[in-house]
Design a protein around this motif. Structure first.
Motif, mmCIF file in Angstrom:
data_model
loop_
_atom_site.group_PDB
_atom_site.id
_atom_site.type_symbol
_atom_site.label_atom_id
_atom_site.label_comp_id
_atom_site.label_asym_id
_atom_site.label_seq_id
_atom_site.Cartn_x
_atom_site.Cartn_y
_atom_site.Cartn_z
ATOM 1 N N GLN A 38 0.541 -1.468 0.024
ATOM 2 C CA GLN A 38 0.094 -0.193 0.516
ATOM 3 C C GLN A 38 0.596 0.694 -0.097
ATOM 4 O OE1 GLN A 38 -0.543 -2.950 2.182
ATOM 5 N NE2 GLN A 38 -2.333 -2.947 1.536
ATOM 6 N N ASP A 39 1.807 1.357 0.750
ATOM 7 C CA ASP A 39 3.028 2.383 0.474
ATOM 8 C C ASP A 39 3.377 2.879 0.114
ATOM 9 O OD1 ASP A 39 1.738 3.446 3.820
ATOM 10 O OD2 ASP A 39 3.133 2.132 4.509
ATOM 11 N N VAL A 40 3.630 1.838 -0.353
ATOM 12 C CA VAL A 40 5.039 0.996 -2.141
ATOM 13 C C VAL A 40 4.025 2.320 -3.060
ATOM 14 C CG1 VAL A 40 5.769 0.134 -4.018
ATOM 15 C CG2 VAL A 40 6.110 -0.496 -1.356
ATOM 16 N N ALA A 41 2.906 1.868 -3.672
ATOM 17 C CA ALA A 41 1.815 2.247 -4.349
ATOM 18 C C ALA A 41 1.834 4.177 -3.830
ATOM 19 C CB ALA A 41 0.421 1.812 -4.389
ATOM 20 N N LYS A 42 1.056 4.187 -3.080
ATOM 21 C CA LYS A 42 0.945 5.595 -2.444
ATOM 22 C C LYS A 42 2.087 6.332 -3.217
ATOM 23 C CE LYS A 42 -1.914 4.847 1.276
ATOM 24 N NZ LYS A 42 -2.168 5.143 2.854
ATOM 25 N N ARG A 43 3.611 6.248 -2.524
ATOM 26 C CA ARG A 43 5.034 7.044 -3.085
ATOM 27 C C ARG A 43 5.077 6.923 -4.862
ATOM 28 N NH1 ARG A 43 8.953 4.698 1.647
ATOM 29 N NH2 ARG A 43 7.100 5.430 3.599
ATOM 30 N N LEU A 44 4.179 5.834 -5.313
ATOM 31 C CA LEU A 44 4.670 5.855 -6.845
ATOM 32 C C LEU A 44 3.514 6.898 -6.833
ATOM 33 C CD1 LEU A 44 5.039 1.923 -7.681
ATOM 34 C CD2 LEU A 44 6.494 3.770 -8.731
ATOM 35 N N ALA A 45 2.760 7.199 -6.546
ATOM 36 C CA ALA A 45 1.084 7.885 -7.061
ATOM 37 C C ALA A 45 1.355 8.942 -7.219
ATOM 38 C CB ALA A 45 -0.269 6.676 -6.157
ATOM 39 N N ARG A 46 2.218 9.252 -5.870
ATOM 40 C CA ARG A 46 2.661 10.336 -5.662
ATOM 41 C C ARG A 46 3.589 11.586 -6.327
ATOM 42 N NH1 ARG A 46 2.808 13.624 -0.538
ATOM 43 N NH2 ARG A 46 1.931 12.380 1.413
ATOM 44 N N TRP A 47 4.221 10.902 -7.342
ATOM 45 C CA TRP A 47 5.034 11.357 -8.609
ATOM 46 C C TRP A 47 4.195 11.388 -9.515
ATOM 47 C CZ3 TRP A 47 9.897 12.040 -9.959
ATOM 48 C CH2 TRP A 47 11.320 12.232 -9.649
ATOM 49 N N ALA A 48 3.231 10.458 -10.065
ATOM 50 C CA ALA A 48 2.565 10.338 -10.960
ATOM 51 C C ALA A 48 1.167 11.714 -10.656
ATOM 52 C CB ALA A 48 1.548 9.351 -11.659
ATOM 53 N N LEU A 49 0.980 12.048 -9.607
ATOM 54 C CA LEU A 49 -0.243 12.903 -9.623
ATOM 55 C C LEU A 49 0.683 14.099 -9.185
ATOM 56 C CD1 LEU A 49 -1.497 11.485 -6.112
ATOM 57 C CD2 LEU A 49 -2.724 11.738 -8.749
ATOM 58 N N ALA A 50 1.623 14.858 -8.732
ATOM 59 C CA ALA A 50 2.227 15.933 -8.578
ATOM 60 C C ALA A 50 3.093 16.503 -10.495
ATOM 61 C CB ALA A 50 3.358 15.629 -7.878
ATOM 62 N N ASP A 51 4.089 14.635 -11.103
ATOM 63 C CA ASP A 51 4.812 15.173 -11.775
ATOM 64 C C ASP A 51 3.507 15.530 -13.235
ATOM 65 O OD1 ASP A 51 7.124 15.356 -13.511
ATOM 66 O OD2 ASP A 51 6.736 13.204 -13.734
#
Length: 617
Positions: free
Chosen positions: A488-501
């Motif tokens: 879950q936390d792995v995916a959230k850290r990936l999602a942060r990249w997509a959502l911001a970048d």
């Protein structure tokens, strides 16, 4: 579609050899010779150019060919048994063999698309999308969706393609492909499409992640769509993949090769990182999301790259030479294997009689030829059938299998990314990966680490290619297990990249990263970039995880102190004249520095001294 030779493992009968050549007429004749007697005991049949006209039989064959896009060519498993429309209809393996032989007689008459297209799929919003497939050379193909209607004529090898104009987000839409037959794909949505790729930690399923029961109960997202590409390793480029449902329960109970809606029943066997990433995007952006999972456990990076690309690059001659030698030695290796297998069977039998465990069985060398490490195997069998399908980007979790060649990964990994981008022809689409987690035993003293070097290679990739990003999870691993459950936390850290970048949401998404160092006396002060709201240690007041060395390159554990929001002062009484600092530099480091948003500091070193994998090719 080209004709295929009719080759089987069935011994020739008198006069049968004449049928072992390509051609519709020979296929039809062979079918008539073999199938008609085989089914005569069930119901009278008529043969006409190789097509069975018994009503039940015709319905079962032609309807399934049309509705499911099956291409029953000889190389897709001809020795089979199929039950036809009720208990009284069973076609023997001999009958199926003959039907396979005649498949080219009617398969060429049908327009076909690759399995990546199907009902419940998601098309990428905000861009044109390619739709392609195969048909007869003289067949005009019409593709329709919403108010769009496009036509195409097959070109080389019967391949046709159209380009859809961007569609409004949402749906559902119906996509039809019409030639001599009609394909209808229903419940098509338009939103965000992401590739979920890598090895076992990306393949790791929801039902093996943390809280699988709770995750399954809440997986009710009708606009989140999933598809898993089957694992096929081959040196022959594939244009399509098979649609099949696994017989296994639990982790493999989802359809492979077919789009499905996310439900408690379908999510169980899907990629956990992929699902949690897609769920975060779906809930945040409020648009449909489609996830294409093509991960293969244990896979090496070079297996995901076109072999021609590896050859032309020139840096992988030793790697390719090892594989070429193994490929050329396969006949002898098979003979050795047969002898070892025979000896093993005797030893295993004797062990069983004595109540002892059987010895380890020898490995069939052919398995490596179709496996997940051979250069280009996964590119050809898994990736290529999907190249061209409209996507937003890719997420990647791999590197464990390349850790022993970490310095090579510095070039190999960005080469792989760039080769995908070149073939997809969608520009520099975003590509985000997971840095290797902490794993294996903790060390009492600073020691060299291949895993630390692989993490460094991953981090360096951000400096070589645009629109790339790294999710640091040096705090989420499990020393005893290479597959940490906290996906879950792995995916959230990936999602942060997509959502911001990509989606331009104002959130902190980068882990703090080493920027510079300054020496003063017996201390070195390191400055970090991308610190968000500032640095802070976790659990204890002092930063932990730093090592320091002089010119002798002998590292010892160091003391550290925060200086402001972005600096750390590092020293050791045992090193009077320091030259380098390292942080989190181990297979399984004990380190505790984060930014205030909860993202861990990226492991780093200030030196560039040759590592343990520097010469590994």
């Amino acid at each position: 579609m080209a004709d295929v030779p009719i080759e089987t493992n069935v011994p020739d009968t008198p006069g049968e050899a004449k049928f072992k050549r390509a051609g519709h007429d020979t296929a039809a004749a062979k079918a008539e010779e073999i199938v008609a007697p085989a089914v005569a005991e069930f119901e009278p049949v008529t043969m006409h150019h190789g097509v069975l006209l018994a009503s039940n039989f015709v319905h079962s064959c032609t309807e399934s060919e049309s509705k499911h896009n099956w291409n029953s060519s000889i190389d897709e498993g001809s020795l089979c048994m199929r039950r036809m429309n009720g208990p009284r209809w069973i076609v023997s393996t001999l009958s199926c063999l003959a039907l396979t032989a005649l498949s080219s007689s009617f398969a060429l008459a049908d327009v076909k698309t690759p399995a990546i297209f199907g009902s419940h799929m998601v098309l990428q919003q905000g861009q044109k999308n390619h739709v392609w497939g195969w048909a007869d050379a003289d067949e005009e193909v019409t593709v329709s969706i919403d108010k769009q209607k496009l036509t195409a004529k097959p070109g080389e090898h019967g391949r046709w393609q159209v380009e859809l104009e961007p569609l409004a987000v949402g749906g559902p839409y119906t996509l039809t492909v019409q030639g001599k037959n009609t394909l209808t794909f229903e419940d098509v949505l338009v939103g965000e499409v992401w590739i979920c790729s890598g090895q076992s930690n990306m393949q790791w399923s929801v039902n093996r992640a943390n809280d699988p029961d709770l995750e399954r109960l809440t997986a009710k997202f009708p606009k989140l769509r999933l598809i898993t590409v089957p694992n096929v390793g081959t040196q022959e480029p594939q244009n399509d993949f098979k649609v099949a449902q696994s017989d296994f329960k639990g982790a493999q109970n989802n359809f492979k090769g077919a789009w499905t809606t996310c439900t408690p029943d379908t999510v169980n066997g899907f990629s956990a990182v992929g699902y949690f990433f897609g769920r975060q995007l779906h809930q945040t952006l409020d648009v449909p999301v489609g996830l294409i999972n093509n991960a293969w456990g244990g896979s090496a990076c070079e297996a995901w790259v076109n072999r021609d690309v590896l050859t032309k690059d020139g840096k992988y001659e030793e790697l390719l030479a090892r594989w070429k030698a193994e490929e050329e030695n396969l006949p002898k290796a098979l003979e050795d294997y047969k002898a070892k297998r025979a000896a093993w069977e005797i030893a295993a039998k004797e062990a069983k009689e004595k109540g002892q465990p059987a010895p380890t069985a020898p490995q069939n060398p052919e398995a490596r030829m179709t496996g997940n490490a051979r250069p280009a195997n996964i590119y050809n069998g898994v990736l290529k059938p999907t190249i061209g399908y409209g996507i937003r980007g890719a997420i990647w979790y791999q590197g464990e299998s390349n850790a022993g060649r970490a310095y090579q990964y510095r070039d190999l990994f960005p080469l792989m990314i760039q080769s995908w981008r070149d073939e997809w022809q969608q520009g520099d689409f975003p590509f985000y990966w997971v840095q290797l987690a902490d794993f294996q035993a903790e060390q009492a003293e600073p020691v060299p680490s291949a895993w630390a070097e692989l993490r460094e290679a991953q981090t360096l990739t951000m400096t070589k290619l645009p629109h790339t990003g790294e999710a640091v999870i040096i705090d989420l691993g499990e020393g005893k297990d290479i597959h940490p459950r906290n996906k879950q936390d792995v995916a959230k850290r990936l999602a942060r990249w997509a959502l911001a970048d990509i989606y331009k949401l104002p959130i902190v998404h980068r882990s703090p990263l080493y920027k510079s160092m300054a020496k003063e006396g017996n201390k070195i002060t390191v400055t970090l970039d991308h610190v968000g709201g500032g640095l802070q240690p976790f659990d204890v007041r002092e930063p932990v995880g730093f090592a320091i060395a002089g010119a002798d390159k002998k590292f010892v554990w160091a003391k550290a102190k925060l200086v402001g929001n972005d600096k750390i002062e590092v020293w050791s009484d045992a090193v009077a004249d320091p030259a380098a600092v390292r942080y989190g530099w181990a297979d399984n480091p004990v380190c505790n520095l984060y930014n205030k948003e909860g993202l861990p500091v990226t492991p780093f070193r200030t030196d560039d001294w040759p590592g343990v994998t520097a010469n590994a090719k």
